[in-house]
Design a protein around this motif. Structure first.
Motif, PDB file in Angstrom:
ATOM      1  N   ASP A  17       3.964  -2.160   6.619  1.00  0.00           N
ATOM      2  CA  ASP A  17       3.048  -3.233   6.852  1.00  0.00           C
ATOM      3  C   ASP A  17       1.713  -3.329   6.312  1.00  0.00           C
ATOM      4  N   THR A  43      -0.880  -4.804   5.800  1.00  0.00           N
ATOM      5  CA  THR A  43      -1.989  -4.915   6.822  1.00  0.00           C
ATOM      6  C   THR A  43      -2.535  -3.484   7.212  1.00  0.00           C
ATOM      7  N   ARG A  44      -1.580  -2.614   7.622  1.00  0.00           N
ATOM      8  CA  ARG A  44      -1.886  -1.195   7.896  1.00  0.00           C
ATOM      9  C   ARG A  44      -1.695  -0.195   6.863  1.00  0.00           C
ATOM     10  N   HIS A  45      -1.025  -0.238   5.921  1.00  0.00           N
ATOM     11  CA  HIS A  45      -0.745   0.632   5.197  1.00  0.00           C
ATOM     12  C   HIS A  45      -1.085   0.752   3.692  1.00  0.00           C
ATOM     13  N   ALA A  78       0.426   6.879   9.802  1.00  0.00           N
ATOM     14  CA  ALA A  78       0.335   5.615  10.571  1.00  0.00           C
ATOM     15  C   ALA A  78       1.674   4.828  10.644  1.00  0.00           C
ATOM     16  N   SER A  93      -8.740   1.080   9.209  1.00  0.00           N
ATOM     17  CA  SER A  93      -8.644   0.014   9.994  1.00  0.00           C
ATOM     18  C   SER A  93      -7.900  -1.056   9.170  1.00  0.00           C
ATOM     19  N   ARG A  94      -7.289  -2.001  10.097  1.00  0.00           N
ATOM     20  CA  ARG A  94      -6.802  -3.373   9.344  1.00  0.00           C
ATOM     21  C   ARG A  94      -7.590  -4.105   8.283  1.00  0.00           C
ATOM     22  N   ILE A 105      -8.325  -2.017   5.091  1.00  0.00           N
ATOM     23  CA  ILE A 105      -7.240  -2.021   4.119  1.00  0.00           C
ATOM     24  C   ILE A 105      -6.888  -3.379   3.490  1.00  0.00           C
TER      25      ILE A 105
END
Length: 213
Positions: A42, A44-46, A113, A187-188, A191
């Motif tokens: 993802d 937006t997360r990774h 994550a 955090s989104r 990132i």
């Protein structure tokens, strides 16, 4: 027919700067293709570094190596073509960014994550290699930030305000995004901001290498 032969050094310099201009688009394209095709990833997360994990992880590792070598080559080309203020440290700092990318390949980021698939969502263990990756990032990104500011001074001295302002803005925004990533613990928003800063940083490198080419 008249044949014009350019000096070997000139051809080599153009090739090095062209490589520097290509490095960014190549890195970003390789990263984004993986980001939208790797199962469980993802964007937006990774962070991109996590792509070095798992079976296809060699692709991101190769991406770090190729882009790192192209940056170091670009640094050599910039040293040959940059005069006046910043002619020494500007290219050296671009080279430091390249070294950071090579070190990132040598010390891959730890899984985290939930990526790769099967990794616990709350997994946050830092191994020796993970610490090495953090150091690599600090070296590389610090080099890029400083290079932006040095080239800003270089272009300012030449009276080229647009490139001076672009260089300054890139350095400041990249610093803010990198600091925010560390402070925000992945955090989104941090990132996403950092992903955009990475694209901006590569755009800056492409711009100055084409300018010096």
């Amino acid at each position: 027919m008249t044949t014009v032969t350019l000096p070997a050094a000139r051809i080599s310099t153009r090739a090095l700067l062209t490589g520097g201009a290509v490095a960014g688009p190549l890195y970003v394209a390789t990263w984004l293709i993986q980001a939208f095709t790797r199962e469980g990833f993802d964007i937006t997360r990774h962070p991109a570094s996590l792509l070095a994990n798992g079976g296809p992880g060699w692709i991101q590792t190769a991406n770090f190596i190729v882009s790192g070598l192209l940056c170091i080559g670009a640094a050599v080309g910039l040293r040959r073509t940059t005069s006046g203020r910043g002619r020494v440290w500007g290219p050296r700092l671009v080279g430091a960014y390249g070294v950071g990318l090579l070190l990132a390949a040598a010390f891959p980021a730890d899984p985290g994550a939930g990526f790769p698939v099967g990794t616990p969502a709350d997994y946050a263990e830092i191994s020796t290699r993970g610490m090495g990756h953090f150091v690599a990032g600090t070296i590389g990104f610090s080099g890029l930030i400083a290079a932006c500011l040095v080239f800003a001074a270089h272009y300012r001295a030449l009276g080229r305000r647009t490139l001076a302002r672009f260089s300054t803005a890139t350095g400041i925004l990249f610093f803010a995004a990198f600091a925010g990533l560390n402070a925000g613990a992945g955090s989104r928003p941090t990132i996403i901001a950092f992903d955009l800063a990475v694209i901006l940083g590569w755009t800056w490198l492409t711009t100055i290498t084409l300018d010096k080419r």
